[in-house]
Design an enzyme around this catalytic site. Structure first.
Site, short mmCIF file in Angstrom:
data_model
loop_
_atom_site.label_atom_id
_atom_site.label_comp_id
_atom_site.label_asym_id
_atom_site.label_seq_id
_atom_site.Cartn_x
_atom_site.Cartn_y
_atom_site.Cartn_z
N THR A 29 11.33 60.19 30.83
CA THR A 29 10.77 59.17 29.94
C THR A 29 9.66 59.80 29.09
O THR A 29 8.93 60.66 29.57
CB THR A 29 10.18 58.04 30.80
OG1 THR A 29 11.25 57.44 31.53
CG2 THR A 29 9.51 56.96 29.95
N THR A 32 8.57 63.38 24.40
CA THR A 32 9.16 64.73 24.33
C THR A 32 10.63 64.68 24.75
O THR A 32 11.51 65.20 24.05
CB THR A 32 8.37 65.70 25.24
OG1 THR A 32 6.98 65.52 25.02
CG2 THR A 32 8.76 67.14 24.95
N GLY A 86 9.42 64.94 30.92
CA GLY A 86 8.17 65.42 30.34
C GLY A 86 7.10 65.54 31.42
O GLY A 86 7.36 65.31 32.60
N LYS A 98 2.18 63.26 36.15
CA LYS A 98 3.10 62.48 35.33
C LYS A 98 2.75 61.00 35.48
O LYS A 98 2.02 60.61 36.36
CB LYS A 98 4.55 62.71 35.77
CG LYS A 98 5.05 64.08 35.38
CD LYS A 98 6.51 64.32 35.77
CE LYS A 98 7.45 63.23 35.38
NZ LYS A 98 7.40 62.82 33.97
N GLY A 100 1.98 59.07 32.52
CA GLY A 100 1.30 58.57 31.32
C GLY A 100 2.09 57.45 30.66
O GLY A 100 1.53 56.52 30.09
N GLY A 101 3.42 57.53 30.80
CA GLY A 101 4.28 56.49 30.23
C GLY A 101 4.60 55.39 31.23
O GLY A 101 5.40 54.49 30.95
N GLU A 107 10.69 58.25 38.02
CA GLU A 107 10.81 59.69 37.69
C GLU A 107 10.78 60.53 38.97
O GLU A 107 11.53 61.49 39.10
CB GLU A 107 9.66 60.09 36.76
CG GLU A 107 9.82 59.51 35.36
CD GLU A 107 8.62 59.75 34.45
OE1 GLU A 107 8.81 59.74 33.23
OE2 GLU A 107 7.50 59.94 34.95
C1 5RP Z 1 6.17 59.00 31.77
C2 5RP Z 1 5.85 60.43 31.92
C3 5RP Z 1 6.07 61.28 30.71
O1 5RP Z 1 7.02 62.24 31.02
C4 5RP Z 1 4.76 61.93 30.36
O2 5RP Z 1 3.81 60.91 30.13
C5 5RP Z 1 4.88 62.81 29.11
O3 5RP Z 1 5.14 62.02 28.00
P1 5RP Z 1 5.19 62.57 26.53
O4 5RP Z 1 6.36 63.47 26.43
O5 5RP Z 1 5.30 61.33 25.68
O6 5RP Z 1 3.88 63.29 26.26
O7 5RP Z 1 5.47 60.91 32.94
O8 5RP Z 1 5.86 58.29 32.92
#
Ligand code: 5RP
Length: 226
Positions: A29, A32, A86, A98, A100-101, A107
């Site tokens: 997710t 990237t 990502g 991990k 952030g999303g 994941e």
């Molecule tokens: C989501 C994640 C993403 O992989 C992580 O936040 C990186 O995101 P991006 O590619 O938008 O920087 O762990 O839960």
């Protein structure tokens, strides 16, 4: 596109090259891996690449569906050949943060069911020590006050993630607490300690869970292997 978005695109697309015919692939997710998924759809259409995806979030599921990528549930797949995802931070041992999303739970589950995991990121995500990025922890809403008090008691500066003034809700109906730690001296101990707190579902420390990272700096893509 700015420099960082360009690097995400280079890294994300380069990671898509590791998918081979017949694979079942965990689809991570974020912004990237979005480029990875788009590249995989392009390879499907141009080269006849055949694979099945297991999405790690509703967001990824919608993107993959819109591109015509065949999807299966984790129940159907059981074991995956590869997951591409990502990361918010990664160190030189390929440990990372991990979530952030907000998709850390799915994941981590999907990565745990995969024979191999690849992370894809731009170079600024590489750090000497984990912890500058606030560590996401998925909690059961019922337990929020109790968990917050325990985390505050340890000086972890917890903050419930908000969207439009309301707690952000994960795909699993839970909340995310972001921990402002500055740096993490003993990630292994912290991961275990957090997951033993009643009400914590999972935390965003991904330790020893990836085999390789595809990192872009400018237009240069580097592969870091364990
Ligand atoms: C989501 C994640 C993403 O992989 C992580 O936040 C990186 O995101 P991006 O590619 O938008 O920087 O762990 O839960």
């Amino acid at each position: 596109m700015n420099e960082q978005a360009n690097e995400k695109k280079f890294a994300g697309e380069a990671a898509a090259e590791y998918v081979e015919n017949g694979m079942t692939v965990g689809l991570g997710t974020g912004s990237t891996v979005k480029y990875t998924i788009e590249k995989l759809a392009e390879r499907m259409n141009n080269e006849g690449l055949r694979f099945r995806g297991v999405p790690t979030s509703f967001q990824t599921e919608r993107l993959a569906q819109s591109l015509g990528i065949p999807l299966v549930t984790l129940d159907e797949a059981i074991e995956l050949d590869l997951t591409i995802d990502g990361a918010d931070e990664l160190d030189n041992r390929l440990n990372g943060i991990k979530g952030g999303g907000g998709a850390l739970l799915r994941e981590k589950i999907v990565a745990s069911a995969s024979k191999r995991t690849i992370w894809t990121a731009h170079a600024a995500k590489k750090v000497e020590k984990l912890g500058t990025f606030p560590l996401p922890v998925e909690i059961v809403p019922f337990a929020a006050a109790v968990v917050l008090r325990k985390l505050e008691g340890e000086g972890m500066r917890p903050e419930i993630r908000q969207v439009n003034g309301e707690p952000y809700e994960t795909d699993n109906g839970n909340w995310i607490v972001d921990l402002h730690l500055g740096e993490i001296d003993d990630p292994e101990h912290l991961e275990q300690w957090l997951n033993l707190l009643p009400g914590v579902v999972e935390n965003g420390l991904f330790l020893n869970r990836t085999d390789m990272a595809v990192i872009a700096e400018g237009s240069k893509v580097t592969v870091i292997k364990k």
